[in-house]
Design a protein around this motif. Structure first.
Motif, PDB file in Angstrom:
ATOM      1  N   ASN A 138       0.814  -1.232   0.000  1.00 43.65           N
ATOM      2  CA  ASN A 138       0.000   0.000   0.000  1.00 43.65           C
ATOM      3  C   ASN A 138       0.840   1.271   0.000  1.00 43.65           C
ATOM      4  N   LEU A 139       1.816   1.378   0.896  1.00 39.57           N
ATOM      5  CA  LEU A 139       2.643   2.584   1.040  1.00 39.57           C
ATOM      6  C   LEU A 139       1.783   3.831   1.267  1.00 39.57           C
ATOM      7  N   GLY A 140       0.660   3.628   1.931  1.00 39.65           N
ATOM      8  CA  GLY A 140      -0.254   4.741   2.187  1.00 39.65           C
ATOM      9  C   GLY A 140      -1.338   4.813   1.132  1.00 39.65           C
ATOM     10  N   PRO A 141      -1.182   5.661   0.104  1.00 39.94           N
ATOM     11  CA  PRO A 141      -2.275   5.867  -0.845  1.00 39.94           C
ATOM     12  C   PRO A 141      -2.408   4.797  -1.913  1.00 39.94           C
ATOM     13  N   GLY A 142      -1.385   3.979  -2.126  1.00 39.20           N
ATOM     14  CA  GLY A 142      -1.407   3.018  -3.224  1.00 39.20           C
ATOM     15  C   GLY A 142      -2.045   1.698  -2.851  1.00 39.20           C
ATOM     16  N   PHE A 143      -3.293   1.752  -2.402  1.00 38.98           N
ATOM     17  CA  PHE A 143      -3.971   0.573  -1.858  1.00 38.98           C
ATOM     18  C   PHE A 143      -4.002  -0.562  -2.882  1.00 38.98           C
ATOM     19  N   ASP A 144      -3.481  -1.734  -2.473  1.00 38.66           N
ATOM     20  CA  ASP A 144      -3.451  -2.948  -3.289  1.00 38.66           C
ATOM     21  C   ASP A 144      -2.663  -2.785  -4.586  1.00 38.66           C
ATOM     22  N   SER A 145      -1.801  -1.770  -4.673  1.00 39.05           N
ATOM     23  CA  SER A 145      -1.053  -1.583  -5.912  1.00 39.05           C
ATOM     24  C   SER A 145       0.426  -1.278  -5.682  1.00 39.05           C
ATOM     25  N   LEU A 146       0.758  -0.403  -4.746  1.00 44.55           N
ATOM     26  CA  LEU A 146       2.151  -0.065  -4.488  1.00 44.55           C
ATOM     27  C   LEU A 146       2.715  -0.941  -3.375  1.00 44.55           C
ATOM     28  N   GLY A 147       3.994  -1.286  -3.501  1.00 49.14           N
ATOM     29  CA  GLY A 147       4.640  -2.097  -2.470  1.00 49.14           C
ATOM     30  C   GLY A 147       6.138  -1.901  -2.502  1.00 49.14           C
ATOM     31  N   MET A 148       6.798  -2.397  -1.462  1.00 51.55           N
ATOM     32  CA  MET A 148       8.235  -2.178  -1.325  1.00 51.55           C
ATOM     33  C   MET A 148       8.874  -3.355  -0.590  1.00 51.55           C
ATOM     34  N   ALA A 149      10.026  -3.795  -1.095  1.00 51.06           N
ATOM     35  CA  ALA A 149      10.796  -4.834  -0.417  1.00 51.06           C
ATOM     36  C   ALA A 149      11.544  -4.248   0.767  1.00 51.06           C
TER      37      ALA A 149
ATOM     38  N   ASN B 200       2.118  -7.137  -2.396  1.00 53.49           N
ATOM     39  CA  ASN B 200       3.184  -7.760  -1.604  1.00 53.49           C
ATOM     40  C   ASN B 200       4.034  -8.699  -2.442  1.00 53.49           C
ATOM     41  N   ALA B 201       3.408  -9.502  -3.281  1.00 50.56           N
ATOM     42  CA  ALA B 201       4.170 -10.475  -4.067  1.00 50.56           C
ATOM     43  C   ALA B 201       5.123  -9.788  -5.035  1.00 50.56           C
ATOM     44  N   ALA B 202       4.699  -8.681  -5.655  1.00 53.95           N
ATOM     45  CA  ALA B 202       5.533  -8.032  -6.673  1.00 53.95           C
ATOM     46  C   ALA B 202       6.880  -7.567  -6.119  1.00 53.95           C
ATOM     47  N   PRO B 203       6.929  -6.803  -5.009  1.00 51.33           N
ATOM     48  CA  PRO B 203       8.248  -6.408  -4.503  1.00 51.33           C
ATOM     49  C   PRO B 203       9.052  -7.580  -3.960  1.00 51.33           C
ATOM     50  N   ALA B 204       8.378  -8.622  -3.477  1.00 47.68           N
ATOM     51  CA  ALA B 204       9.114  -9.809  -3.043  1.00 47.68           C
ATOM     52  C   ALA B 204       9.844 -10.449  -4.215  1.00 47.68           C
ATOM     53  N   ILE B 205       9.288 -10.328  -5.413  1.00 45.44           N
ATOM     54  CA  ILE B 205       9.895 -10.907  -6.611  1.00 45.44           C
ATOM     55  C   ILE B 205      10.943  -9.977  -7.211  1.00 45.44           C
ATOM     56  N   TYR B 206      10.586  -8.712  -7.397  1.00 42.64           N
ATOM     57  CA  TYR B 206      11.427  -7.782  -8.147  1.00 42.64           C
ATOM     58  C   TYR B 206      12.396  -6.987  -7.268  1.00 42.64           C
ATOM     59  N   GLY B 207      12.100  -6.849  -5.969  1.00 43.14           N
ATOM     60  CA  GLY B 207      12.906  -6.003  -5.110  1.00 43.14           C
ATOM     61  C   GLY B 207      12.539  -4.542  -5.272  1.00 43.14           C
ATOM     62  N   GLY B 208      13.134  -3.675  -4.443  1.00 40.45           N
ATOM     63  CA  GLY B 208      12.860  -2.249  -4.517  1.00 40.45           C
ATOM     64  C   GLY B 208      11.394  -1.938  -4.306  1.00 40.45           C
ATOM     65  N   ALA B 209      10.901  -0.936  -5.021  1.00 40.94           N
ATOM     66  CA  ALA B 209       9.482  -0.581  -4.986  1.00 40.94           C
ATOM     67  C   ALA B 209       8.841  -0.971  -6.303  1.00 40.94           C
ATOM     68  N   THR B 210       7.570  -1.334  -6.257  1.00 48.62           N
ATOM     69  CA  THR B 210       6.864  -1.796  -7.456  1.00 48.62           C
ATOM     70  C   THR B 210       5.445  -1.247  -7.481  1.00 48.62           C
ATOM     71  N   VAL B 211       4.872  -1.220  -8.683  1.00 51.18           N
ATOM     72  CA  VAL B 211       3.446  -0.987  -8.853  1.00 51.18           C
ATOM     73  C   VAL B 211       2.872  -2.233  -9.516  1.00 51.18           C
ATOM     74  N   ALA B 212       1.760  -2.727  -8.985  1.00 49.95           N
ATOM     75  CA  ALA B 212       1.131  -3.945  -9.499  1.00 49.95           C
ATOM     76  C   ALA B 212      -0.319  -3.651  -9.851  1.00 49.95           C
ATOM     77  N   TRP B 213      -0.824  -4.375 -10.827  1.00 50.59           N
ATOM     78  CA  TRP B 213      -2.225  -4.242 -11.201  1.00 50.59           C
ATOM     79  C   TRP B 213      -2.727  -5.576 -11.719  1.00 50.59           C
TER      80      TRP B 213
END
Length: 310
Positions: A20-31, A142-155
């Protein structure tokens, strides 16, 4: 013809994540810099044994129902590989039930372990790993940054889940404050309304866009960019100590948000140690929300946060 297994012993490391990282509900994430390690041996039998050290050692299943085993088997089925007996040793450091992606880490670790076992690992590349992980989790932030590292946007769309890495400036750091209490994700999601006001949706769209820009090189905007009206307010009563902790941190001028479904709290910023968020327990944080807190200075620099690796 079934895909062959070409390895019988693999090791996988996978990070904790903040969704989430705050405003990015169900889309933004970070390792983050808290890592689970997994060792998998394929054995010539139908047996499954799971040895667990650390988090969940006294509560997680040690048979076919373990999440790593389920994900690994699903990945082998997905590519048409033969099933095998398994001996698994898990060293769990990611706290469970605290919004730090422990379930996503287990799923990703199982899928990537399957990748390392098969003759054609490209059949379980990062995109396919995310596709399968989403089938388990349903929330790829959650899965996206676990895979790619850093911060990610998922959809998600009709074809499944997708993700892209985000640019993060070298100076951006993270710290996580972790309370002793836990919160089941299903409980945190159950209090969310089916509809939200249009003005609140527009507010979050603007803040999420600003956050992407702030991470990429405008850290002075992180405080404004981490404001949210879609989930944290609705969850305030079930988040327990996270709500007063976020309030206390933001009153100190720090860009604090609930990590995932909580109750851990993520802080984004620069030179967080100077702000009193080095590893340990800040004296001022003791007792907020009636909890004993520990601070984990999780990543010295976010761009250095790695995803899953063999």
């Amino acid at each position: 013809m079934a895909m062959r297994l070409v390895a019988d012993h693999v090791r996988v490391s996978v990070p904790a994540t903040a969704g989430n990282l705050g405003p990015g509900f169900d889309s933004l994430g970070m390792a983050l810099g808290v890592i689970d390690d997994l060792e998998v041996r394929a054995v010539a039998s139908a047996s499954v044994t799971v040895e667990i050290e650390g988090e969940g050692a006294g509560s997680l299943p040690r048979d076919e129902s373990h999440l790593v085993v389920q994900a690994l088997r699903a990945a082998l089925d997905h590519v048409g590989a033969s099933q095998t007996g398994l001996e698994i040793r898990a060293i769990n450091r990611i706290p469970h039930g605290r919004g730090l992606g422990s379930s996503a880490a287990a799923v990703v670790a199982g899928i990537v372990a399957a990748r390392a076992l098969i003759a054609e690992p490209e059949a379980l590349d990062a995109a396919q790993t995310l596709y399968l992980a989403n089938a388990f989790e349903g929330h790829p932030d959650n899965a996206a940054p676990a895979i790619y590292g850093g911060a990610t946007v998922a959809w998600k769309d009709a074809d499944g889940a997708h993700a892209r890495p985000l640019v993060v400036a070298d100076e951006v750091e993270t710290a996580v404050l972790i309370p002793a209490s836990t919160l089941p994700t299903r409980e945190a999601r159950a209090v969310l309304p089916a509809r939200v006001p249009h003005v609140d949706a527009a507010f979050n769209v603007g803040r999420a866009a600003l956050l992407v820009n702030a991470l990429a090189g405008r850290p002075e905007d992180l405080f404004a960019a981490t404001e949210d009206k879609l989930h944290q307010g609705y969850r305030a009563d079930v988040l327990g100590p996270a709500t007063p902790m976020v309030r206390a941190l933001r009153e100190r001028g720090l860009a604090a948000v609930v990590s995932g479904a909580g109750p851990s709290v993520l802080v984004l910023g620069t030179d967080l140690a100077a702000a009193g968020l080095a590893t340990g327990t800040p004296a001022w944080a003791e007792g907020i929300g009636g909890e004993s807190w520990r601070c984990v200075h999780t990543v010295e620099r976010v761009p250095g946060a790695t995803g899953v690796r063999l």
